[in-house]
Design a protein around this motif. Structure first.
Motif, PDB file in Angstrom:
ATOM      1  N   ILE A  22       0.812  -1.216   0.000  1.00 28.04           N
ATOM      2  CA  ILE A  22       0.000   0.000   0.000  1.00 28.04           C
ATOM      3  C   ILE A  22       0.846   1.268   0.000  1.00 28.04           C
ATOM      4  O   ILE A  22       0.463   2.285  -0.558  1.00 28.04           O
ATOM      5  N   PHE A  23       2.038   1.218   0.579  1.00 32.87           N
ATOM      6  CA  PHE A  23       2.861   2.418   0.663  1.00 32.87           C
ATOM      7  C   PHE A  23       3.508   2.790  -0.665  1.00 32.87           C
ATOM      8  O   PHE A  23       4.042   3.883  -0.808  1.00 32.87           O
ATOM      9  N   SER A  24       3.471   1.907  -1.636  1.00 35.48           N
ATOM     10  CA  SER A  24       4.030   2.239  -2.953  1.00 35.48           C
ATOM     11  C   SER A  24       3.089   3.147  -3.736  1.00 35.48           C
ATOM     12  O   SER A  24       3.464   3.654  -4.799  1.00 35.48           O
ATOM     13  N   ASP A  25       1.883   3.372  -3.248  1.00 36.16           N
ATOM     14  CA  ASP A  25       0.934   4.248  -3.923  1.00 36.16           C
ATOM     15  C   ASP A  25       1.198   5.728  -3.664  1.00 36.16           C
ATOM     16  O   ASP A  25       0.570   6.581  -4.260  1.00 36.16           O
ATOM     17  N   VAL A  26       2.111   6.026  -2.773  1.00 37.29           N
ATOM     18  CA  VAL A  26       2.399   7.414  -2.453  1.00 37.29           C
ATOM     19  C   VAL A  26       3.103   8.052  -3.644  1.00 37.29           C
ATOM     20  O   VAL A  26       4.090   7.540  -4.152  1.00 37.29           O
ATOM     21  N   ILE A  27       2.566   9.157  -4.104  1.00 42.43           N
ATOM     22  CA  ILE A  27       3.140   9.871  -5.233  1.00 42.43           C
ATOM     23  C   ILE A  27       3.703  11.178  -4.709  1.00 42.43           C
ATOM     24  O   ILE A  27       2.994  11.982  -4.105  1.00 42.43           O
ATOM     25  N   VAL A  28       4.979  11.373  -4.929  1.00 42.73           N
ATOM     26  CA  VAL A  28       5.625  12.590  -4.465  1.00 42.73           C
ATOM     27  C   VAL A  28       5.755  13.530  -5.648  1.00 42.73           C
ATOM     28  O   VAL A  28       6.415  13.223  -6.640  1.00 42.73           O
ATOM     29  N   ASP A  29       5.109  14.677  -5.534  1.00 39.89           N
ATOM     30  CA  ASP A  29       5.167  15.679  -6.596  1.00 39.89           C
ATOM     31  C   ASP A  29       6.489  16.427  -6.541  1.00 39.89           C
ATOM     32  O   ASP A  29       7.147  16.501  -5.498  1.00 39.89           O
ATOM     33  N   ALA A  30       6.831  17.004  -7.659  1.00 39.62           N
ATOM     34  CA  ALA A  30       7.988  17.886  -7.689  1.00 39.62           C
ATOM     35  C   ALA A  30       7.666  19.126  -6.854  1.00 39.62           C
ATOM     36  O   ALA A  30       6.510  19.514  -6.735  1.00 39.62           O
ATOM     37  N   PRO A  31       8.679  19.734  -6.262  1.00 40.00           N
ATOM     38  CA  PRO A  31       8.416  20.953  -5.471  1.00 40.00           C
ATOM     39  C   PRO A  31       7.738  22.015  -6.329  1.00 40.00           C
ATOM     40  O   PRO A  31       8.056  22.188  -7.494  1.00 40.00           O
ATOM     41  N   ARG A  32       6.797  22.704  -5.744  1.00 44.91           N
ATOM     42  CA  ARG A  32       6.050  23.732  -6.467  1.00 44.91           C
ATOM     43  C   ARG A  32       6.691  25.089  -6.265  1.00 44.91           C
ATOM     44  O   ARG A  32       7.189  25.411  -5.191  1.00 44.91           O
ATOM     45  N   GLU A  33       6.648  25.876  -7.309  1.00 45.79           N
ATOM     46  CA  GLU A  33       7.181  27.230  -7.261  1.00 45.79           C
ATOM     47  C   GLU A  33       6.106  28.169  -6.729  1.00 45.79           C
ATOM     48  O   GLU A  33       4.971  28.132  -7.206  1.00 45.79           O
ATOM     49  N   PRO A  34       6.436  29.010  -5.769  1.00 47.83           N
ATOM     50  CA  PRO A  34       5.425  29.969  -5.283  1.00 47.83           C
ATOM     51  C   PRO A  34       5.110  31.001  -6.362  1.00 47.83           C
ATOM     52  O   PRO A  34       5.973  31.362  -7.174  1.00 47.83           O
ATOM     53  N   LEU A  35       3.871  31.447  -6.373  1.00 52.16           N
ATOM     54  CA  LEU A  35       3.464  32.462  -7.333  1.00 52.16           C
ATOM     55  C   LEU A  35       4.068  33.801  -6.970  1.00 52.16           C
ATOM     56  O   LEU A  35       4.151  34.174  -5.790  1.00 52.16           O
ATOM     57  N   ASP A  36       4.500  34.537  -7.974  1.00 56.13           N
ATOM     58  CA  ASP A  36       5.051  35.854  -7.754  1.00 56.13           C
ATOM     59  C   ASP A  36       3.944  36.884  -7.957  1.00 56.13           C
ATOM     60  O   ASP A  36       3.498  37.123  -9.080  1.00 56.13           O
ATOM     61  N   HIS A  37       3.445  37.460  -6.859  1.00 59.50           N
ATOM     62  CA  HIS A  37       2.333  38.399  -6.935  1.00 59.50           C
ATOM     63  C   HIS A  37       2.802  39.853  -6.986  1.00 59.50           C
ATOM     64  O   HIS A  37       2.025  40.755  -6.730  1.00 59.50           O
ATOM     65  N   THR A  38       4.050  40.063  -7.304  1.00 60.35           N
ATOM     66  CA  THR A  38       4.541  41.451  -7.364  1.00 60.35           C
ATOM     67  C   THR A  38       4.356  41.987  -8.790  1.00 60.35           C
ATOM     68  O   THR A  38       4.671  41.324  -9.764  1.00 60.35           O
ATOM     69  N   GLY A  39       3.858  43.149  -8.877  1.00 60.86           N
ATOM     70  CA  GLY A  39       3.743  43.909 -10.097  1.00 60.86           C
ATOM     71  C   GLY A  39       3.097  43.285 -11.205  1.00 60.86           C
ATOM     72  O   GLY A  39       2.743  43.350 -12.203  1.00 60.86           O
TER      73      GLY A  39
END
Length: 74
Positions: A57-74
């Motif tokens: 059952i533990f092989s079902d864990v899917i690890v996503d690539a790290p997500r980039e935070p959104l840049d809300h400036t300008g």
């Protein structure tokens, strides 16, 4: 289910068996307690645990690539 965090059907079967055992044990505690029914529920949980190990059952864990935070400036 590639790309999904849902898990495989065989893993869900193990989870359902464990939940069934937990439910049986919980109902048994509300009915008195009914210790024989409680231990039957505990046995069902143990069977579900063995089933979870068998289907890996533990092989079902899917690890996503790290997500980039959104840049809300300008």
């Amino acid at each position: 289910m590639a790309g999904s965090h849902g898990g495989s059907p065989k893993s869900w079967l193990a989870v359902i068996v464990i939940l069934l055992g937990f439910t049986v044990g919980g109902v048994a505690l509300c009915l008195g307690p009914n210790w024989m029914m409680f231990w039957v529920g505990a046995g069902i949980i143990a069977v579900g645990g063995v089933l979870a190990l068998i289907v890996d059952i533990f092989s079902d864990v899917i690890v996503d690539a790290p997500r980039e935070p959104l840049d809300h400036t300008g």
